[in-house]
Design a protein around this motif. Structure first.
Motif, PDB file in Angstrom:
ATOM      1  N   VAL A 144       0.706  -0.837  -0.033  1.00  0.00           N
ATOM      2  CA  VAL A 144       0.059   0.004  -0.150  1.00  0.00           C
ATOM      3  C   VAL A 144       1.007   1.228   0.175  1.00  0.00           C
ATOM      4  N   SER A 145       0.930   2.012  -0.749  1.00  0.00           N
ATOM      5  CA  SER A 145       1.731   3.482  -0.773  1.00  0.00           C
ATOM      6  C   SER A 145       0.712   4.452  -1.286  1.00  0.00           C
ATOM      7  N   LEU A 146       1.305   5.737  -0.841  1.00  0.00           N
ATOM      8  CA  LEU A 146       0.354   6.928  -0.630  1.00  0.00           C
ATOM      9  C   LEU A 146       0.470   7.483  -2.036  1.00  0.00           C
ATOM     10  N   SER A 147       0.010   7.924  -2.996  1.00  0.00           N
ATOM     11  CA  SER A 147      -0.216   8.483  -4.449  1.00  0.00           C
ATOM     12  C   SER A 147       0.788   9.388  -4.859  1.00  0.00           C
ATOM     13  N   GLY A 148       1.026  10.397  -3.713  1.00  0.00           N
ATOM     14  CA  GLY A 148       1.575  12.038  -4.021  1.00  0.00           C
ATOM     15  C   GLY A 148       3.314  12.124  -3.804  1.00  0.00           C
ATOM     16  N   LEU A 149       3.953  13.603  -3.834  1.00  0.00           N
ATOM     17  CA  LEU A 149       5.292  13.883  -3.832  1.00  0.00           C
ATOM     18  C   LEU A 149       5.557  12.859  -2.680  1.00  0.00           C
ATOM     19  N   GLY A 150       7.157  11.924  -3.086  1.00  0.00           N
ATOM     20  CA  GLY A 150       7.446  11.026  -2.467  1.00  0.00           C
ATOM     21  C   GLY A 150       6.822   9.167  -2.804  1.00  0.00           C
ATOM     22  N   ALA A 151       6.335   8.758  -3.179  1.00  0.00           N
ATOM     23  CA  ALA A 151       5.696   7.752  -3.508  1.00  0.00           C
ATOM     24  C   ALA A 151       6.519   7.068  -4.279  1.00  0.00           C
ATOM     25  N   ILE A 152       7.206   7.351  -5.490  1.00  0.00           N
ATOM     26  CA  ILE A 152       7.895   6.825  -6.329  1.00  0.00           C
ATOM     27  C   ILE A 152       9.854   6.204  -4.921  1.00  0.00           C
ATOM     28  N   HIS A 153      10.003   7.031  -4.294  1.00  0.00           N
ATOM     29  CA  HIS A 153      10.777   6.278  -3.832  1.00  0.00           C
ATOM     30  C   HIS A 153      11.087   5.887  -2.426  1.00  0.00           C
ATOM     31  N   HIS A 154       9.402   6.225  -1.718  1.00  0.00           N
ATOM     32  CA  HIS A 154       8.574   4.859  -0.909  1.00  0.00           C
ATOM     33  C   HIS A 154       8.607   3.740  -1.557  1.00  0.00           C
ATOM     34  N   ALA A 155       8.327   3.851  -2.787  1.00  0.00           N
ATOM     35  CA  ALA A 155       7.833   2.624  -3.050  1.00  0.00           C
ATOM     36  C   ALA A 155       8.750   1.779  -3.921  1.00  0.00           C
TER      37      ALA A 155
END
Length: 238
Positions: A144-155
């Motif tokens: 489960v990921s958020l969709s906004g800024l920073g999501a790419i790095h975190h995912a």
């Protein structure tokens, strides 16, 4: 014997409980018996008495089959909560409970505490992590990921960590997704392309989260047939 799926996130406060509730309601609509298992719970709900996730599932989502095992009041990481409360987290006990639940339900949704790189306890001079349990007991995971800024790095970093730890990620769910936001749309496209994983759902922010809102989204989700790959993994007919 039922199947188990591990619900994890790219961090804390990502919305795992919301997404897990939607999955549970969707499966129930498809005639599947489902249990939500939150083995390690830390922190109390706003009423100061109930445990936060248990309160959410029982009072907000109003699911009928919810179970836990370790309940600790400090709202901190499991390993610290265990230390503060004198609790011994034993992965084998969690696995035994999971096996019992799989005997009773078609699908068990196991919600983790935080992400995969969260320690539970120290064993043999090393930390026993959430990822260790998921790998040791061969649980496929949904991220489960958020969709906004920073999501790419975190995912991407979470998926990379999962791979190094031998955790199989089936796909992603993007929470707090706003179709009007170009960064949200691009993040979903970019992350799924980079990781070569499917997006099972894009979940919008709910102004007020109620069981009725969750049920409505679950029904629409089924109708859109976005999770066909997931249903195949679970051997669920849609």
């Amino acid at each position: 014997m039922g199947k188990a799926i591990f619900m994890t996130g790219t961090g804390t406060e990502i919305g795992k409980s919301v997404v897990t509730s939607i999955f549970a309601l969707a499966l129930e609509r498809l005639g599947v018996s489902v249990n939500v298992f939150k083995p390690v719970q830390t922190g109390l709900a706003e009423d100061g008495e109930s445990f936060a996730e248990q309160y959410w599932y029982e009072q907000i989502a109003k699911l009928t089959s919810v179970e836990g095992l370790y309940y600790m009041k400090p709202a901190v990481s499991p390993h610290l909560a265990a230390k503060l409360t004198g609790t011994s987290i034993e992965p084998e006990r969690i696995a035994e409970q999971l096996e019992r639940l799989k005997q009773r339900y078609d699908v068990v949704l196991v919600e983790g505490a935080g992400g995969l790189a969260v320690p539970w306890c120290e064993r043999g001079g090393r930390w026993y992590m959430t990822s260790d349990f998921v790998r040791d007991y061969e649980l496929p995971a949904i991220l489960v990921s958020l969709s906004g800024l920073g999501a790419i790095h975190h995912a991407v970093t979470t998926a990379a960590y999962a791979e190094t730890q031998g955790v199989r990620v089936l796909g992603l769910v993007f929470n707090q997704f706003d179709e009007r936001e170009v960064i949200h749309r691009n993040n979903v496209e970019t992350i799924t392309a980079m990781l070569k994983l499917p997006a099972f759902a894009t979940v919008p922010p709910f102004p007020v989260v109620t069981r009725e809102e969750l049920e409505a989204f679950a029904e629409q989700w089924i109708e859109r047939k976005e999770a066909e790959v997931l249903w195949e993994v679970l051997a669920v007919e849609v």
